[in-house]
Each structure stands twice: as structure tokens, then as C-alpha cells.
Design an enzyme around this catalytic site. Structure first.
Site, PDB file in Angstrom:
ATOM      1  N   ASP A   1       5.354   7.396  -4.952  1.00 35.44           N
ATOM      2  CA  ASP A   1       6.061   6.130  -4.734  1.00 35.44           C
ATOM      3  C   ASP A   1       5.289   4.977  -5.363  1.00 35.44           C
ATOM      4  O   ASP A   1       4.074   5.043  -5.530  1.00 35.44           O
ATOM      5  CB  ASP A   1       6.221   5.860  -3.234  1.00 35.44           C
ATOM      6  CG  ASP A   1       4.878   5.597  -2.551  1.00 35.44           C
ATOM      7  OD1 ASP A   1       4.514   4.420  -2.374  1.00 35.44           O
ATOM      8  OD2 ASP A   1       4.174   6.573  -2.207  1.00 35.44           O
TER       9      ASP A   1
ATOM     10  N   GLY B   1      -0.833   5.959  -2.613  1.00 32.42           N
ATOM     11  CA  GLY B   1       0.529   6.295  -3.000  1.00 32.42           C
ATOM     12  C   GLY B   1       0.553   6.808  -4.429  1.00 32.42           C
ATOM     13  O   GLY B   1      -0.418   7.393  -4.910  1.00 32.42           O
ATOM     14  N   GLU B   2       1.668   6.619  -5.111  1.00 35.37           N
ATOM     15  CA  GLU B   2       1.886   7.043  -6.498  1.00 35.37           C
ATOM     16  C   GLU B   2       1.964   8.560  -6.653  1.00 35.37           C
ATOM     17  O   GLU B   2       2.242   9.051  -7.742  1.00 35.37           O
ATOM     18  CB  GLU B   2       0.773   6.521  -7.437  1.00 35.37           C
ATOM     19  CG  GLU B   2       0.623   5.024  -7.483  1.00 35.37           C
ATOM     20  CD  GLU B   2      -0.503   4.587  -8.413  1.00 35.37           C
ATOM     21  OE1 GLU B   2      -1.044   5.438  -9.166  1.00 35.37           O
ATOM     22  OE2 GLU B   2      -0.868   3.397  -8.403  1.00 35.37           O
ATOM     23  N   GLY B   3       1.689   9.321  -5.602  1.00 35.24           N
ATOM     24  CA  GLY B   3       1.584  10.770  -5.721  1.00 35.24           C
ATOM     25  C   GLY B   3       0.155  11.240  -5.886  1.00 35.24           C
ATOM     26  O   GLY B   3      -0.098  12.431  -6.121  1.00 35.24           O
TER      27      GLY B   3
END
Length: 353
Positions: A171, A313-315
Site C-alpha cells: 500500500d 507499508g509498500e509491501g
């Protein structure tokens, strides 16, 4: 309402074969701990034992802005979402660096970033510019909610059709832990103070604003609590709705998926209600420092692979966890058995006269 095909579980025959093979490898039974369980899960998802090593792991970063960010619930201004989306697209973000280490590729999808600058790669899934301020209005319309869920489904289909053998959901969105906290609180019957953390590094005053925003959104969501699509419309956002569709469709397509932190897991919590049984195809990459994340993991009955105090976040947490998953596959597929290595098994010794 968006429909999903019934979810079938991973292959029980391959699962049993993997369990049996683990007990024949040159090690004491259970000596590799969680790695053994993870390797069995991969074998079951792939329907074969020994499992194949991952060749096309794919990270999908779902980007979106949220009107609630204007309430001061983040340490960063909303314009950072578009800036970071461009940074990921150029390959300069943490997720790009970490995905490269584990051999995964990255795609960022703009679902609701509040910008007119839309590239051909990132903007093909755009639903709107910024989701509504969930304190006082719905995040989306009915039509936008359906489009966002369908976009997530289509992204999953596109990646699987292109050969992806493992998916990672990530995300990007300033303020997105606030709607995530609302979804988790609504679906676990938790109070705002139990789900609200410090996110991107807010101070105590920011935490109080965030808790108040979650409280107000929860009050608005009372009438849609039984309805997962209604929750996404009322207090989610286009990025969260797309993530939910993506996670559910990965299970429909029988493709293993690693969840990242709080935002992705909040969407997965909704996805499990959209497509019951989908969680059998997921692993939790890590446990973030956000308190709501643990509540969501418990509700999904998922045990995180890593706990490194990550909260980006971001994976990123899931990408790091992929290295552990790769190790699990390698151990099950590459180790010699006692017979192959001409090594005495414990049972052989115990049966000797």
C-alpha cells in the site's frame, strides 16, 4: 455487489506428501520449525511435492489518497502520496530495493491518488482523485466501490495470467492507516483506542486526532456493519477496496499471497468476508508495530512470519518475508533424504538389535 467464485482449499494430497517428505529429510523431525510448515503450505498451494521455487513473485502496491488526511492524522502532507507513487514507479523506494533482493518485481497502481499526473503504467486502474473524508462522508459511491473491487480482481487476474506464481500486496497512501483502523475496529468489535497507532510517526496530539477520526467514522458505519462492500464504501477507500478484491481473487485463482502490514491486512479482513476461505491462500509476511494489525491477524488466524518492528507499508515486510518462504521451499525440495544420503534415521537406530 461484486461476486467471487467459491474458494477451494489448497491441495490436501500435496500437503500430506510434503508433511511425509519433511520427515524423511536429513534432520531431526521438526528441527526446521516454522520453515517446515511454510514449505508444506507452498506445496499445497502449488499442488505438488516437492514444491517449485518461486520464479515470478510480483509486488502490487495499491496507491490512494484519503480525505481524512486533511484532519492531521499523519506526520506527512497528502501530496507525498503522489510523490512516493512516482518514486516507486522509478524504482527508488524501499519496496524496490527489498523486492530486488528476493527476486520480485514491483508494480504500483493508482486507484485514488489526488493528482492529475497519471502515467500509462500507474493510472490505468484509477477510480477517482482521493477518497472521501470518512469522518463526515462516504469514502466512495456504490459505483466507485464496485469499480475498485473489480479493479483489484482484474489486477490479480492479469498478474496470474502473465505467470505470477506468488503475489504480494502493498500500500501507499498518506493517512491510509486511519480507514484501515476503522475497518479493523468495525470487523473485530474493537474500540478506537485499541486500533489506533502512531502510523508514520505522529505525536500524541496527532494520535488524539486520529482516534477521534476513527470514532466518528465508526459511528457512521453502524448501519453497514454486516456488509463488507458497504464498509468499503462508507469508511474504506478505492485503494482498500481494490486490495480486498485483489486478495480475494488471488485465492480464487489458487495463487499464494503474502500480506504486508496493517492497511493490507485490513483489506484482507474484508476480503475474507467477500470470499470466505480465501485466507487459506495467504500468509502474513510480518507483524507491524500498529496495534490494529495484531487484532486483524488474530481475526484471520494468521501467524506472521517476521516481527522486525517495521511500519513502512509498500509491501516491504512481506518482501523480506519472501526470503524466508524461499528458504522453506529450498529446504523441502533440495535436501537429501536419509536414504539418498545413506544416513541412519533415528527410527533405524531405534529398531536396531
Amino acid at each position: 455487489m461484486n461476486g467471487f467464485a467459491p474458494i477451494s482449499p489448497p491441495d490436501p494430497v500435496a500437503e500430506a506428501a510434503a508433511r511425509a517428505r519433511q520427515d524423511t529429510l536429513t534432520k531431526p523431525r521438526g528441527a526446521l520449525g516454522r520453515l517446515e510448515d511454510l514449505s508444506v503450505w507452498v506445496a499445497a498451494c502449488q499442488g505438488q511435492c516437492p514444491p517449485r521455487q518461486f520464479e515470478r513473485a510480483r509486488v502490487l502496491v495499491f496507491a490512494g489518497d484519503h480525505g481524512v488526511a486533511r484532519a492531521g492524522v499523519s506526520a506527512y502532507p497528502p501530496k507525498v502520496t503522489a510523490q512516493m507513487m512516482a518514486n516507486i514507479d522509478r524504482g527508488g523506494a524501499a519496496i524496490n530495493a527489498l523486492a530486488g533482493v528476493v527476486g520480485a518485481t514491483v508494480r504500483v497502481a493508482d486507484l485514488a491518488v489526488d493528482t492529475d499526473e497519471v502515467s500509462e503504467q500507474t493510472g490505468q486502474d484509477k477510480v477517482r482523485r482521493g477518497s472521501g473524508d470518512i469522518r463526515t462522508e462516504d469514502a466512495l459511491t456504490d459505483e466507485e466501490t464496485s469499480r475498485a473491487i473489480a479493479s483489484g480482481q482484474q489486477i490479480a487476474d492479469d498478474e496470474v495470467d502473465a505467470g505470477a506464481d506468488l503475489l504480494i500486496a502493498g500500500d501507499m497512501g498518506i493517512g491510509n492507516t486511519t480507514p484501515a483502523a476503522v475497518l479493523i475496529a468495525a470487523l473485530t468489535d474493537a474500540e478506537p483506542v485499541a486500533v489506533v497507532g502512531y502510523g508514520s510517526g505522529i505525536d500524541d496530539a496527532g494520535w488524539a486526532r486520529k482516534a477521534a477520526a476513527v470514532r466518528d467514522a465508526l459511528y457512521r458505519a453502524r448501519s453497514v456493519l454486516p456488509d463488507p462492500v458497504g464498509l468499503l464504501r462508507c469508511c474504506g477507500g478505492a485503494d482498500l477496496a481494490a486490495m480486498a478484491g485483489f486478495c480475494a481473487q488471488a485465492a480464487v485463482r489458487r495463487t499464494p499471497l503474502l500480506l504486508d502490514g496493517m492497511v493490507v491486512t485490513a483489506a484482507a479482513l474484508v476480503a475474507e468476508r467477500l470470499a470466505p476461505g480465501a485466507r487459506q491462500w495467504w500468509q502474513a509476511g510480518h507483524r507491524s508495530t500498529e496495534p490494529g494489525h495484531q487484532l486483524a491477524l488474530a481475526a484471520l488466524q494468521l501467524d506472521p512470519i517476521l516481527d522486525l518492528r517495521m511500519r513502512l507499508g509498500e509491501g516491504t515486510g512481506a518482501a523480506v518475508a519472501l526470503s524466508v518462504l524461499r528458504a522453506a521451499v529450498a529446504a523441502l525440495s533440495s535436501m537429501a533424504t536419509f536414504t539418498e544420503a545413506n544416513v541412519c534415521n533415528r527410527s533405524d537406530t531405534a529398531s536396531a538389535p
